[in-house]
Design a protein around this motif. Structure first.
Motif, PDB file in Angstrom:
ATOM      1  N   UNK A  52       0.827  -1.200   0.000  1.00  0.00           N
ATOM      2  CA  UNK A  52       0.000   0.000   0.000  1.00  0.00           C
ATOM      3  C   UNK A  52       0.864   1.253   0.000  1.00  0.00           C
ATOM      4  N   UNK A  53       0.205   2.383  -0.198  1.00  0.00           N
ATOM      5  CA  UNK A  53       0.888   3.680  -0.210  1.00  0.00           C
ATOM      6  C   UNK A  53       0.319   4.538   0.904  1.00  0.00           C
ATOM      7  N   UNK A  54       1.204   5.193   1.654  1.00  0.00           N
ATOM      8  CA  UNK A  54       0.808   6.035   2.781  1.00  0.00           C
ATOM      9  C   UNK A  54       1.404   7.419   2.624  1.00  0.00           C
ATOM     10  N   UNK A  55       0.637   8.420   3.042  1.00  0.00           N
ATOM     11  CA  UNK A  55       1.096   9.804   3.122  1.00  0.00           C
ATOM     12  C   UNK A  55       1.114  10.201   4.593  1.00  0.00           C
ATOM     13  N   UNK A  56       2.277  10.604   5.088  1.00  0.00           N
ATOM     14  CA  UNK A  56       2.438  11.022   6.478  1.00  0.00           C
ATOM     15  C   UNK A  56       2.603  12.531   6.517  1.00  0.00           C
ATOM     16  N   UNK A  57       1.735  13.202   7.246  1.00  0.00           N
ATOM     17  CA  UNK A  57       1.829  14.650   7.394  1.00  0.00           C
ATOM     18  C   UNK A  57       2.620  14.950   8.661  1.00  0.00           C
ATOM     19  N   UNK A  58       3.742  15.659   8.510  1.00  0.00           N
ATOM     20  CA  UNK A  58       4.625  15.933   9.641  1.00  0.00           C
ATOM     21  C   UNK A  58       5.643  14.825   9.829  1.00  0.00           C
ATOM     22  N   UNK A  59       6.373  14.520   8.782  1.00  0.00           N
ATOM     23  CA  UNK A  59       7.274  13.374   8.819  1.00  0.00           C
ATOM     24  C   UNK A  59       8.550  13.568   9.602  1.00  0.00           C
ATOM     25  N   UNK A  60       8.893  14.806   9.962  1.00  0.00           N
ATOM     26  CA  UNK A  60      10.169  15.037  10.639  1.00  0.00           C
ATOM     27  C   UNK A  60      10.072  14.966  12.151  1.00  0.00           C
ATOM     28  N   UNK A  61       8.877  14.990  12.710  1.00  0.00           N
ATOM     29  CA  UNK A  61       8.717  14.919  14.155  1.00  0.00           C
ATOM     30  C   UNK A  61       8.912  13.507  14.681  1.00  0.00           C
ATOM     31  N   UNK A  62       8.749  13.348  16.006  1.00  0.00           N
ATOM     32  CA  UNK A  62       8.989  12.042  16.606  1.00  0.00           C
ATOM     33  C   UNK A  62       8.057  10.974  16.078  1.00  0.00           C
ATOM     34  N   UNK A  63       6.745  11.240  16.077  1.00  0.00           N
ATOM     35  CA  UNK A  63       5.787  10.253  15.583  1.00  0.00           C
ATOM     36  C   UNK A  63       5.963  10.033  14.091  1.00  0.00           C
ATOM     37  N   UNK A  64       6.069  11.120  13.337  1.00  0.00           N
ATOM     38  CA  UNK A  64       6.193  11.002  11.888  1.00  0.00           C
ATOM     39  C   UNK A  64       7.421  10.236  11.458  1.00  0.00           C
ATOM     40  N   UNK A  65       8.563  10.531  12.079  1.00  0.00           N
ATOM     41  CA  UNK A  65       9.799   9.854  11.678  1.00  0.00           C
ATOM     42  C   UNK A  65       9.767   8.373  12.060  1.00  0.00           C
ATOM     43  N   UNK A  66       9.137   8.045  13.200  1.00  0.00           N
ATOM     44  CA  UNK A  66       8.961   6.635  13.552  1.00  0.00           C
ATOM     45  C   UNK A  66       8.033   5.947  12.564  1.00  0.00           C
TER      46      UNK A  66
END
Length: 287
Positions: A125-139
């Protein structure tokens, strides 16, 4: 000093991490959802060494290196010693310094539950993460990649290389909309907020899943326009989940960046930095 009751342990804190919930509690934003007793010591996750085990503790011994997330009703990680229920703890990963393990619990459980428990992300599948540089986003980027998904993530201009190195195709939110880069994603994981989420919804496939960590949803009309399946969630402490996360770390599949480590007497500055919303990875506080 806290006192260990049955099934509880005392941990000498090596480091605690700062999460958005800390400054939201400080600002009074969660008065309607959390019935907290004041005065309250903030801090929702920590790593350290077990110094005392109460009656009935069977999993941990004095001297064990552990990491965990105590109940939000207790918090207390911005301190020298912290009380945990044994079910809230796991043995720390062995492949990283103990201090760094403090960055993992809340961010990693939030990412895991958003991706897999609520987002039902599958390989291919394909996912879009909004805020990828923060702790949750980068994890979340690393976990999604490890699961076999294709990952896109938004970030500021300065974090484009950081996002790319984590394994996601970066989108600079300052000069591009997500729909200009990707369409028909299966899942949006929103770590920013409803306004950014609404702007990204045209990138979601019809009937796709929109999961937010921020408790705020785009309007019902915006969600209906793409037939999105919205999910809002909170997390619970889980030693079992942390053991899975520790395994990912020791396999080399997950590691969180540490932007800065603050001494305990600069906790206010650490909270202010988190609230400013420009953090890459995690902020730590060390007693």
């Amino acid at each position: 000093m806290p006192i260990a009751g049955p099934g509880q342990v005392i941990v000498r804190v090596a480091a605690a991490s700062v999460n958005p919930v800390d400054w939201k509690i400080r600002e009074g934003y969660l008065q309607g959802s959390l019935q907290l007793s004041m005065p309250l010591t903030l801090g929702c996750d920590a790593a350290g060494v077990v110094t005392e085990a109460g009656a009935g503790v069977s999993v941990f011994q004095v001297g064990d290196k552990v990491f965990g997330y105590p109940s939000l009703m207790r918090c207390g990680a911005f301190a020298e010693y912290l009380l945990f229920d044994q079910a809230e703890l796991a043995l720390a990963p062995v492949s990283i310094p103990l201090e760094e393990a403090a960055a993992l619990p809340v961010a990693s459980i939030t990412a895991w539950d958003g991706l897999f428990t609520h987002g039902q992300l599958q390989a291919g599948q394909t996912i879009l993460i909004l805020g990828g540089a923060g702790g949750v986003g980068s994890a979340a980027i690393q976990m999604a990649r490890h699961s076999g998904a294709t990952v896109y993530a938004t970030a500021s201009t300065r974090n484009q290389s950081f996002i790319r190195d984590l394994g996601a195709a970066p989108i600079d939110y300052s000069n591009r909309s997500t729909v200009d880069v990707v369409r028909d994603v299966d899942l949006i994981l929103d770590c920013v907020g409803a306004e950014s989420g609404a702007a990204a919804l045209p990138s979601l496939r019809p009937g796709g899943v929109y999961v937010t960590t921020t408790y705020g949803l785009p309007s019902a009309d915006a969600l209906a326009a793409v037939q999105a399946q919205p999910r809002v969630y909170g997390i619970q402490p889980s030693g079992d989940r942390l053991s899975q996360i520790a395994a990912l770390v020791d396999q080399g599949a997950l590691r969180l960046a540490i932007e800065k480590v603050y001494p305990l007497d600069e906790a206010v500055a650490a909270l202010n930095a988190s609230q400013a919303g420009r953090t890459r990875g995690k902020l730590l506080i060390r007693p």
